[in-house]
Every structure is written in structure tokens, then in C-alpha cells.
Design a protein around this motif. Structure first.
Motif, PDB file in Angstrom:
ATOM      1  N   UNK A 499      -9.362  -5.648 -29.547  1.00 15.02           N
ATOM      2  CA  UNK A 499     -10.567  -5.994 -30.295  1.00 15.02           C
ATOM      3  C   UNK A 499     -11.690  -4.983 -30.072  1.00 15.02           C
ATOM      4  N   UNK A 500     -11.393  -3.927 -29.327  1.00 20.47           N
ATOM      5  CA  UNK A 500     -12.403  -2.916 -29.053  1.00 20.47           C
ATOM      6  C   UNK A 500     -13.438  -3.383 -28.050  1.00 20.47           C
ATOM      7  N   UNK A 501     -13.032  -4.270 -27.145  1.00 23.05           N
ATOM      8  CA  UNK A 501     -13.947  -4.781 -26.128  1.00 23.05           C
ATOM      9  C   UNK A 501     -13.482  -4.346 -24.736  1.00 23.05           C
ATOM     10  N   UNK A 502     -14.418  -4.293 -23.807  1.00 23.12           N
ATOM     11  CA  UNK A 502     -14.148  -3.809 -22.445  1.00 23.12           C
ATOM     12  C   UNK A 502     -13.230  -4.778 -21.710  1.00 23.12           C
ATOM     13  N   UNK A 503     -12.169  -4.246 -21.158  1.00 19.58           N
ATOM     14  CA  UNK A 503     -11.301  -5.027 -20.270  1.00 19.58           C
ATOM     15  C   UNK A 503     -11.219  -4.294 -18.938  1.00 19.58           C
ATOM     16  N   UNK A 504     -11.475  -4.996 -17.857  1.00 24.94           N
ATOM     17  CA  UNK A 504     -11.491  -4.403 -16.522  1.00 24.94           C
ATOM     18  C   UNK A 504     -10.180  -4.722 -15.816  1.00 24.94           C
ATOM     19  N   UNK A 505      -9.442  -3.686 -15.461  1.00 25.18           N
ATOM     20  CA  UNK A 505      -8.232  -3.858 -14.647  1.00 25.18           C
ATOM     21  C   UNK A 505      -8.673  -3.913 -13.186  1.00 25.18           C
ATOM     22  N   UNK A 506      -8.963  -5.109 -12.745  1.00 25.10           N
ATOM     23  CA  UNK A 506      -9.693  -5.326 -11.488  1.00 25.10           C
ATOM     24  C   UNK A 506      -8.996  -4.695 -10.291  1.00 25.10           C
ATOM     25  N   UNK A 507      -7.674  -4.755 -10.248  1.00 25.40           N
ATOM     26  CA  UNK A 507      -6.942  -4.233  -9.086  1.00 25.40           C
ATOM     27  C   UNK A 507      -7.110  -2.721  -8.918  1.00 25.40           C
ATOM     28  N   UNK A 508      -7.490  -2.040  -9.986  1.00 26.66           N
ATOM     29  CA  UNK A 508      -7.627  -0.583  -9.916  1.00 26.66           C
ATOM     30  C   UNK A 508      -9.065  -0.128  -9.651  1.00 26.66           C
ATOM     31  N   UNK A 509     -10.013  -1.053  -9.658  1.00 26.73           N
ATOM     32  CA  UNK A 509     -11.422  -0.672  -9.541  1.00 26.73           C
ATOM     33  C   UNK A 509     -11.767  -0.087  -8.169  1.00 26.73           C
ATOM     34  N   UNK A 510     -11.443  -0.799  -7.097  1.00 24.96           N
ATOM     35  CA  UNK A 510     -11.821  -0.325  -5.762  1.00 24.96           C
ATOM     36  C   UNK A 510     -11.068   0.956  -5.383  1.00 24.96           C
ATOM     37  N   UNK A 511      -9.738   1.048  -5.628  1.00 19.43           N
ATOM     38  CA  UNK A 511      -9.056   2.317  -5.331  1.00 19.43           C
ATOM     39  C   UNK A 511      -9.650   3.507  -6.097  1.00 19.43           C
ATOM     40  N   UNK A 512     -10.057   3.281  -7.346  1.00 16.93           N
ATOM     41  CA  UNK A 512     -10.653   4.363  -8.126  1.00 16.93           C
ATOM     42  C   UNK A 512     -12.010   4.761  -7.553  1.00 16.93           C
ATOM     43  N   UNK A 513     -12.778   3.751  -7.124  1.00 15.98           N
ATOM     44  CA  UNK A 513     -14.082   4.044  -6.511  1.00 15.98           C
ATOM     45  C   UNK A 513     -13.904   4.841  -5.221  1.00 15.98           C
ATOM     46  N   UNK A 514     -12.925   4.499  -4.417  1.00 12.97           N
ATOM     47  CA  UNK A 514     -12.663   5.229  -3.172  1.00 12.97           C
ATOM     48  C   UNK A 514     -12.298   6.688  -3.472  1.00 12.97           C
ATOM     49  N   UNK A 515     -11.503   6.877  -4.503  1.00 14.48           N
ATOM     50  CA  UNK A 515     -11.080   8.224  -4.887  1.00 14.48           C
ATOM     51  C   UNK A 515     -12.271   9.062  -5.344  1.00 14.48           C
ATOM     52  N   UNK A 516     -13.108   8.494  -6.195  1.00 16.08           N
ATOM     53  CA  UNK A 516     -14.269   9.236  -6.694  1.00 16.08           C
ATOM     54  C   UNK A 516     -15.268   9.484  -5.573  1.00 16.08           C
ATOM     55  N   UNK A 517     -15.462   8.517  -4.687  1.00 16.22           N
ATOM     56  CA  UNK A 517     -16.376   8.687  -3.561  1.00 16.22           C
ATOM     57  C   UNK A 517     -15.947   9.868  -2.698  1.00 16.22           C
ATOM     58  N   UNK A 518     -14.659   9.983  -2.423  1.00 12.13           N
ATOM     59  CA  UNK A 518     -14.161  11.091  -1.604  1.00 12.13           C
ATOM     60  C   UNK A 518     -14.428  12.436  -2.271  1.00 12.13           C
ATOM     61  N   UNK A 519     -14.236  12.505  -3.582  1.00  8.75           N
ATOM     62  CA  UNK A 519     -14.479  13.763  -4.298  1.00  8.75           C
ATOM     63  C   UNK A 519     -15.960  14.139  -4.261  1.00  8.75           C
ATOM     64  N   UNK A 520     -16.815  13.141  -4.390  1.00 10.09           N
ATOM     65  CA  UNK A 520     -18.254  13.396  -4.393  1.00 10.09           C
ATOM     66  C   UNK A 520     -18.730  13.856  -3.018  1.00 10.09           C
ATOM     67  N   UNK A 521     -18.300  13.172  -1.973  1.00 13.25           N
ATOM     68  CA  UNK A 521     -18.712  13.549  -0.617  1.00 13.25           C
ATOM     69  C   UNK A 521     -18.221  14.954  -0.281  1.00 13.25           C
ATOM     70  N   UNK A 522     -17.035  15.299  -0.758  1.00 11.26           N
ATOM     71  CA  UNK A 522     -16.517  16.655  -0.531  1.00 11.26           C
ATOM     72  C   UNK A 522     -17.446  17.692  -1.137  1.00 11.26           C
TER      73      UNK A 522
END
Length: 575
Positions: A499-522
């Protein structure tokens, strides 16, 4: 009196000042129970703190644009003549606290014809280009004028022309009259306020407003960051997101090399605000729960052994936190330009107080986070969020996320990030967001949040991260949301359903945040401008999914900008 030609038609002004287009956040009212409950001495002090904040606002307007003060006087004079366009223009000027801003659809707002925003705002000569600026600094350095260049690239200086060179004036000297009047009001407040620690801070801050000595600010900041149990809140906020001139110097290779040879670190200039509030004890108790976990979070930051950070992994954190009912947000902290801040973590890493044992303090703005029009919110959710995930959306979850965001500012590298230039703030805000998500599983395990609260934070964050339009690179807080939305989509954490609406795949949110955080801190550790630029530009891409949600947002939400309404402050100002 200087005269101006107004830029907008009466029709456009009526639209932009209509309540559907101009959102209003109401601060404490005249009959607020929080005010009524204060001791008489604190009520008297509050009146003087409000007056001090408005003197700081006048300083901010001068910092922001060379013409702000004259333009405001012109508008007031025209209003007396019955000029309706001037009256409506003044509403916008008061909302954004200046002539030039940007709205939620990334339209530049210039209230007078011929006046546009300068990269150095009102802190550099109006006719100074970045290219000329670089040439002058190179010339001065080659001629041995090292200390003058150091002062020019300092966060406290106002820069003026002198013959074919530039000179720097400390802002305490430059704005001496406004600062003197603010200092007098702080001292008067300290004479009646009921809290001795708060009074000591006010007097230290008053001294710092009278003498151009950065160490005096350091003493005031150090005391301010220790304040926890006080009835009142007062802060002179000093943030440096808006200065595009100073941060440009590292983009010139010859100039960058000369600065490095002379150990000159360019620091973007501070823009000042004045915050006055009444401390909310119940809200503060809830916020303070995270404090005991800060050393644990510090120990779990990516690459934590490669840098020194403000939060010790073993000692009690030098971090105070309060929830404040806001009387007034003046100057920079109250300038509504596409958005307004929910909270602040200060002092920033460039401040001297952190070198003399000082800590940090988080102040949360209760009235800014309140949502008064629930029907508008529901329309937005109906249009943009998967119906099955509405149950996880909670506006209070944004506040919980903000607690994580603000405390993450105290985590990670705290030195050398000036080398990232115009990307420094984008990277730092991105880090704070990712820290607000990456540790949710750990905080759930420790009992800070329930599992349901974690789900609410994740879904609310994802839904709120879609914007009405692509921002400009100068909007650090909004650029990072585009970067995150693209990144989370590429990692399968966020998608659009059939329907063109946002769906959050909740199980992937925290692992993705950890990955991006590591790249930013680097990137912060490496302090490499080119790496920062590549990272930002590769993620700052407006995707088809963002455009789809943008169109839906524009259909259900006409808001272009906002303003604050401070009835209690206005009453106190006039008394």
C-alpha cells in the motif's frame, strides 16, 4: 531608520501564518500550577531570568544576520502605520527569530527582498566569500600573524575587516552592552532564588558575561553541569551548527596544511540562546534512571579502547539531567526553523570546562515534546504507517529515544572531530541517533525499558524519520534522518508495503543501528574529512520510497514551520 522591501505578498503571508501552516508550541501559561507552586523568592528570580534570556536573544539576532535588528525595528514602525503585511511578516520573524530561515519543505525563507543568508551569518563581514576568506587567512599565516588567525577561527569571536586583513573581537567585548544587562539580571535573580548552588552558578555566569575570558565561562559551565536539585532552570546555550564559514577552511588544502603546521584547530562559532524553565521533579526522576547505565554503555561503544570519552567506564558519570517545564526558549534554542530541539546535551566537546574536570548536563523541554493535535497525528499514521504497526507508535516513545540520543552525545570520541569540517555535526547527530537505538536490547535486559517500550521506540523512530522534502546539507539534524532512512532500508530494517506505507522489520532495527554506529565512530576516530564526505554523500540520497511518503505527508499535513508562545514569560517581562 533603515528601510526594507517585504518579500511576501499578503496572500502568501496569510497562508504561512495560518494555524494549519504555522504550528504553535505553547510554553507555561500565566496560571501554570508549576509557577504558582514556586516560593516567592524563586518567582522574583524567574522574572529576572526571563529578562536576561531576552537580552541574550538580542545578541543572537545580531549574530544571525547583520540586518535583523534594523529589520525588526522597521517592521514595528510599519505595524504602527497599519501595514498588514508588516504585521504578518513580524509573526514569521518572531517565530524563526530572524529574517532568513528554511521551512519544512526546504524552501528558503527570506523576509525582505535582497537580504539572504550568509555562510558566516552575522559573525563575518557580509560581503566576505569563502574563497576570499581562505586567501586572507593564507596571507596572514605566511606573514606570521598566527595568533590573530587563531582568534579568527575561535568559537567566541566576531570577525571584522581591517584594511586588507581580518581581525577578531571576543563576543563578550562586541556585545558588551547586552551582556552587561543580562549579567545584572542574573545577579538580581541570585539575590532572591532559594537555591544556593543555582545562585553560585548565576553569579559565575554573570562574571563571565562581563569579561572576555573563556576560562570564566568554563567555571560557570562546570558549576552549571553539576546542578541537579534546583527549582529553576537557566542556561545560556552555545551551539555551533550554523557557521558554514569557519568549517570551510579545511576544504582548502594549502590553508589546511598551514593551520596544521601552526597547530590551529578551527572551531565553528557559537550561536547563543537563553532557556528559562521550572524543573519538573517527576519527569526528572524518570530521566535519571539511565544514569546508572552510562558506564556500561561507554564500555559497549564501538572501538571504545581507541579513544578517550567523557563517560568513564568505571567511575560515576559526570552527567546531570533534568526535565524542565519551559517558560521561554529565547535566541538560538528557540528559533523555529523547520524544527525545534526537544533537548540539549551541553557543554559541547570544544568547551574549556571539560578540560578542568567539568561534566555535562541534559535538559529536556517538556512543552516542545507535547502533541496537542492528536487528530493530525492519526491522519499522518493512517496515511504513512502499516496499520498493523499503529499499536507500536507512541509519541512518548520519541522522548524515550531522545534520552538515549542526548546521552550518546557524551559517548564516543571527544577530540579531533573538528577535522570533519562541515560534516562534523551531521556525523555527530547520526552517532547520537544510532546510540539511542543500538543499546535498547542492553537497556531492556537491565530493566530500563520493557520489551513493549523497545518496540514502541523502534517503530516510532522509523515512522518519524521520513520527511516532507529533502533537506539541504546545512541542516545537520535533518540530513542525518535521510541518511538513516536510506541505510535502514538497504539493510532490510524499513520497507514500504504493497500500500506504499512504512513497515518496520523490527528484528533488523537494532542490528542495523549497531552497524551504522560502528561506521560512524570509525569516521570520528580517523578524523578524515574525505572519508566523512564520502560517507555522508553516499547515504544522503533521496530515494523513491522517501518521495512516496513525502507526497503522503504533504497531503495530510500542511505545516510549513512553527513558533513558540510564551505567555508567562511575556507577563514576567512586562512586570
Amino acid at each position: 531608520m533603515e528601510t526594507f522591501e517585504l518579500n511576501y505578498s499578503l496572500e502568501e503571508l496569510k497562508k504561512r501564518t495560518n494555524k494549519e501552516y504555522l504550528n504553535t508550541k505553547k510554553m507555561l501559561d500565566i496560571d501554570a500550577p508549576e509557577y504558582s507552586a514556586l516560593a516567592d523568592g524563586d518567582k522574583k528570580a524567574l522574572k529576572n531570568l526571563v529578562k536576561a534570556a531576552y537580552f541574550i536573544e538580542k545578541v543572537f539576532k545580531r549574530m544571525d544576520n547583520h540586518h535583523n535588528i534594523a529589520f525588526e525595528a522597521f517592521l514595528e514602525n510599519e505595524i504602527l502605520k497599519g501595514n498588514k503585511e508588516a504585521e504578518l511578516t513580524h509573526i514569521l520573524f518572531a517565530a524563526q527569530k530572524g529574517m532568513c530561515a528554511i521551512d519544512r519543505e526546504t524552501t528558503k525563507i527570506n523576509l525582505a527582498k535582497g537580504i539572504t543568508e550568509c555562510p558566516g551569518k552575522g559573525l563575518y563581514p557580509e560581503d566576505l566569500t569563502k574563497e576570499e576568506f581562505h586567501k586572507i587567512l593564507i596571507k596572514m599565516l605566511k606573514e606570521g600573524k598566527i595568533e590573530e588567525v587563531r582568534k579568527i577561527l575561535n568559537q567566541r569571536s566576531i570577525v571584522k575587516r581591517k584594511d586588507d586583513e581580518l581581525i577578531a573581537i571576543d563576543y563578550v567585548k562586541y556585545f558588551s552592552e547586552e551582556f552587561r544587562m543580562a549579567a545584572e539580571k542574573l545577579e538580581e535573580a541570585a539575590d532572591t532564588s532559594t537555591n544556593d548552588n543555582f545562585n553560585e552558578y548565576l553569579r559565575l555566569q554573570a562574571v563571565a558575561l562581563r569579561e572576555a575570558d573563556p576560562m570564566l565561562d568554563a567555571y560557570a559551565d562546570k558549576k552549571w553541569a553539576e546542578l541537579q536539585d534546583t527549582p529553576l532552570e537557566f542556561t545560556i546555550t552555545r551551539e555551533n551548527y550554523a557557521d558554514e564559514m569557519t568549517e570551510s577552511v579545511i576544504e582548502n588544502e594549502e590553508l589546511k596544511k598551514l593551520l596544521e603546521e601552526h597547530n590551529i584547530k578551527p572551531i565553528s562559532k557559537d550561536f547563543l540562546g537563553g532557556r528559562v524553565g521550572i524543573v519538573n521533579k517527576k519527569g526528572t526522576e524518570a530521566i535519571l534512571k539511565i544514569k546508572e547505565y552510562l558506564p556500561l554503555l561507554a564500555a559497549n561503544m564501538p572501538y571504545h579502547d581507541e579513544y578517550e570519552q567523557n563517560i568513564s567506564k568505571t567511575e560515576e558519570s559526570k552527567q546531570t539531567m533534568i526535565d524542565a517545564d519551559i517558560v521561554v526558549l529565547a535566541g538560538d534554542v528557540g528559533a523555529y526553523r523547520a524544527g525545534i530541539t526537544l533537548a540539549e546535551n551541553l557543554p559541547n566537546d570544544d568547551k574549556l570546562s571539560l578540560t578542568i574536570g567539568g561534566g555535562r548536563r541534559n535538559v529536556y523541554h517538556r512543552q516542545i515534546r507535547f502533541i496537542s493535535e492528536k487528530d493530525k497525528l492519526q491522519k499522518r499514521l493512517d496515511a504513512t504507517l502499516d496499520k498493523d504497526q499503529h499499536k507500536f507508535y507512541l509519541d512518548e516513545a520519541d522522548h524515550w529515544f531522545t534520552i538515549g540520543h542526548e546521552n550518546t552525545h557524551s559517548l564516543g570520541p571527544n577530540k579531533g572531530t573538528e577535522a570533519l569540517g562541515k560534516y562534523k555535526s551531521i556525523i555527530e547527530e547520526n552517532k547520537a541517533d544510532m546510540g539511542g537505538l543500538a543499546f535498547l536490547d542492553l537497556l531492556e535486559e537491565k530493566g530500563m525499558y520493557t520489551h513493549e517500550q523497545v518496540l514502541q521506540i523502534l517503530v516510532t523512530f522509523a515512522a518519524d524519520n521520513f520527511l516532507k522534502s529533502k533537506p539541504t546539507l546545512s541542516q545537520a539534524h535533518r540530513v542525518r534522518t535521510v541518511m538513516q532512512t536510506k541505510y535502514f532500508a538497504e539493510n532490510g530494517a524499513i520497507e514500504l508495503n504493497s500500500e506504499g506505507k512504512i513497515h518496520v522489520n523490527i528484528d533488523k532495527m537494532i542490528p542495523t543501528a549497531k552497524k551504522m554506529l560502528a561506521e560512524i565512530v570509525r569516521i570520528q576516530i580517523d578524523a578524515d574529512f574525505k572519508k566523512a564526505e564520502e560517507y555522508v554523500l553516499s547515504n544522503f540520497i533521496w530515494t523513491d520510497e522517501m518521495e512516496t511518503i513525502s507526497k503522503k505527508l504533504k497531503e495530510v499535513d500542511k505545516t510549513l514551520n512553527g513558533r513558540t508562545d510564551s505567555p508567562l514569560a511575556i507577563m514576567l517581562l512586562k512586570s
